[in-house]
Enzyme design. Structure first.
Site, PDB file in Angstrom:
ATOM      1  N   HIS A 139      -4.096   4.122  -1.366  1.00  0.00           N
ATOM      2  CA  HIS A 139      -4.487   2.778  -0.909  1.00  0.00           C
ATOM      3  C   HIS A 139      -5.472   2.130  -1.886  1.00  0.00           C
ATOM      4  O   HIS A 139      -5.298   0.982  -2.297  1.00  0.00           O
ATOM      5  CB  HIS A 139      -5.109   2.909   0.487  1.00  0.00           C
ATOM      6  N   GLU A 140      -6.508   2.873  -2.245  1.00  0.00           N
ATOM      7  CA  GLU A 140      -7.543   2.283  -3.111  1.00  0.00           C
ATOM      8  C   GLU A 140      -7.017   2.014  -4.514  1.00  0.00           C
ATOM      9  O   GLU A 140      -7.389   1.021  -5.149  1.00  0.00           O
ATOM     10  CB  GLU A 140      -8.764   3.210  -3.162  1.00  0.00           C
ATOM     11  N   HIS A 143      -5.524  -1.288  -4.612  1.00  0.00           N
ATOM     12  CA  HIS A 143      -6.495  -2.386  -4.829  1.00  0.00           C
ATOM     13  C   HIS A 143      -6.837  -2.522  -6.298  1.00  0.00           C
ATOM     14  O   HIS A 143      -6.889  -3.633  -6.829  1.00  0.00           O
ATOM     15  CB  HIS A 143      -7.787  -2.107  -4.062  1.00  0.00           C
ATOM     16  N   HIS A 149      -5.075  -6.314   0.918  1.00  0.00           N
ATOM     17  CA  HIS A 149      -4.642  -5.704   2.166  1.00  0.00           C
ATOM     18  C   HIS A 149      -3.376  -6.409   2.661  1.00  0.00           C
ATOM     19  O   HIS A 149      -3.230  -7.613   2.536  1.00  0.00           O
ATOM     20  CB  HIS A 149      -5.734  -5.790   3.228  1.00  0.00           C
TER      21      HIS A 149
END
Lengths: 425, 149
Positions: A139-140, A143, A149
């Site tokens: 997930h990170e 980014h 998101h």
């Protein structure tokens, strides 16, 4: 002075990013270096476990995008693109304090740093408790690469953490999101084929199944046609699944399949091998007494080498070999070159639109059971060969004509390289 | 070490000081919504300077923004309450919750769940200023600090 120094550092790092063709900010290079910094190890997992999980997380993004990631433990820190670390409360010089156990578990900065809150109970992929470090890391990293998101159920970029699922992978929409920033995966292939498997049912009936394989140099992918993607975790090194085949790849694959014959051959350079399906490796000596590897000139007299590619046409029991602009038809019945060959590729496979033709040096000739069609691949493009159904609908189409080209990555999706260091985690 | 007794550390005890504060009322919910971008701060000239702003602005910028947002909430009950309710509804919508505009138990649970620290929405500190790069942000904060002095 502090402001000037910080601004200088920031501008250096900002140079790593640029506006992509799509108009979004993203990394401007294909190979990115990352490091789990020494002062930022977690107290909960061994260092090797942490590094393994992060390697896997980066590889998962690599499998669906043209980006490659390499763990860099030797360069000066400012040359590392993505730095990761664990911390609690005030941590690692970061201006966003962690809040302790619960709620915020990690954050990432657009310029490339990822911090994990070590007050959270991070666990490895095989654990069913705690917070999956792998899931959070994926997930990170999303980014850092430029994704915001996404509130879609099933997206890896959902802001809230969902407990362990049996496995999690990048779904279609997440893949397209990252490819919107960095483009799809393109590249030439050494060969493409459908591997036939025969299974015998308890009642004696034989079931025929096939699997599609794409090969590029020393590694390969299994392509799942029904899912429009490759198998999770691919590519795999050649020697993992194909024992005895040259580890740096092959030129061609041919499956001679008729009522009386069922033989699979791999070609490379001046040699070819016959594959033993029963024992899942190449024959050293086949039932006919031939020893392998064997010279192409011995097994297929009249065929030059090396070849570009080849395929077996069940309609006329011939193997069609391609080399530069020439096509050689080899009769397996007479074990000799068919009369009238070699021919120019444009004569054997005429273009439907005159200017749209690969004109030789074909990378792969692939008969797909899924599409019931023959494809010629060259570079990032492919041409579909006109079949009998096409000619039934449009009789004006030339026999074995080549339909106008399309892009390989618009037919077979997400066949992406990973960094060579990531082939084996 | 963190105290535990089980072989698999499943009973590890977390000291209270290491636990994230639980969001339990509307004020803390508002901080949450501000932190993750659902409430945009007002223009910079409307943000009241709070006593806790320090010269080390990089450390406390986050607190400044949150405090500014909470001041915004309490100054004019009618207008700011609408801002809060609107932000709450947006959070409920994206979280798949019933959109009530009320800080109910389901919303409270959702806010207290583990989540990523990256804001869901970019915070636009001043629509007229380019705060998208850190240089400008640093300049603004330095000026604020000097003005306070």
């Amino acid at each position: 002075d502090k402001k000037r120094q910080l601004a200088f550092l920031m501008s250096k790092r900002r140079q790593k990013r640029d506006v992509t063709a799509a108009g979004y900010m993203a990394f401007s290079k294909d190979v990115l270096r990352w490091r789990l910094i020494g002062e930022g190890y977690s107290s909960q997992l061994t260092i090797e476990e942490q590094r393994y999980i992060l390697r896997l997380a980066f590889r998962m993004w690599s499998e669906v995008s043209p980006l490659e990631f390499v763990e860099d433990t030797w360069s000066p820190l400012e040359e590392v693109d993505i730095k990761l670390g664990f911390g609690t409360g005030r941590h690692l010089g970061c201006n966003q304090r962690f809040d302790g156990t619960g709620q915020e578990f990690a954050h990432a900065w657009f310029l490339g740093d990822i911090h994990f809150d070590d007050d959270e109970h991070f666990t490895g992929p095989s654990s069913h408790s705690g917070i999956s470090l792998l899931k959070v890391a994926v997930h990170e990293i999303g980014h850092v690469l430029g994704l915001p998101h996404i509130y879609r159920p099933g997206s890896i970029m959902q802001p809230s953490y969902l407990p362990h699922e049996s496995s999690f992978e990048m779904d279609w929409m997440d893949r397209k999101a990252i490819q919107h920033l960095y483009g799809g995966c393109k590249g030439r292939f050494s060969t493409v084929f459908d591997w036939i498997r025969k299974e015998k049912r308890p009642n004696g009936a034989v079931i025929i199944r096939f699997n599609t394989y794409f090969m590029r140099d020393g590694w390969y992918w299994l392509y799942e046609n029904r899912n429009n993607r490759t198998r999770y975790g691919d590519p795999v090194p050649m020697q993992t699944g194909w024992h005895g085949i040259p580890s740096d790849g092959v030129d061609a694959y041919v499956h001679v399949w008729s009522r009386t014959r069922d033989s699979v051959y791999f070609f490379k350079g001046f040699q070819f091998w016959r594959y033993d399906d029963e024992n899942d490796r190449v024959f050293r000596q086949d039932p006919e007494g031939h020893q392998y590897p064997r010279l192409i000139s011995e097994g297929f007299p009249g065929i030059p080498c090396p070849i570009d590619t080849a395929f077996y046409d069940r309609r006329d029991s011939r193997i069609y070999f391609f080399r530069r602009t020439q096509v050689y038809a080899f009769s397996v019945e007479t074990n000799s070159l068919a009369r009238g060959f070699p021919k120019h590729i444009r004569d054997v496979f005429p273009p439907v639109e005159s200017r749209d033709h690969p004109d030789g040096s074909i990378d792969a000739a692939y008969f797909s059971y899924s599409h019931n069609a023959l494809f010629l691949l060259k570079g990032t493009r492919f041409w579909r060969v006109v079949g009998s159904r096409d000619r039934w609908r449009r009789p004006f189409l030339p026999r074995n004509g080549l339909m106008p080209h399309k892009e390989v990555d618009q037919q077979w999706f997400d066949i992406c390289d990973v960094h060579p260091t990531a082939l084996k985690l | 070490e963190k105290l535990f007794h089980n072989r698999d550390h499943s009973d590890v005890q977390i000291p209270t000081s290491h636990q994230a504060p639980v969001i339990k009322d509307e004020y803390e919910a508002e901080l949450f919504l501000s932190r993750y971008g659902f409430i945009q701060p007002a223009h910079q000239e409307e943000i009241q300077v709070h006593e806790s702003i320090q010269e080390d602005f990089l450390d406390d910028l986050q607190a400044t923004i949150l405090e500014g947002a909470s001041v915004l909430h309490s100054r004019d009950g009618g207008t700011e309450n609408q801002v809060f309710v609107s932000a709450l509804k947006e959070f409920q919508m994206v979280s798949g919750l019933p959109v009530t505009g009320v800080f109910d138990d389901a919303t409270k649970d959702a806010m207290n769940k583990p989540r990523c620290g990256v804001p869901d929405k970019e915070m636009d500190l001043n629509p007229n200023d380019a705060f998208n790069d850190t240089e400008s942000l640093l300049t603004w904060n330095l000026n604020q600090s000097q003005q306070m002095k």
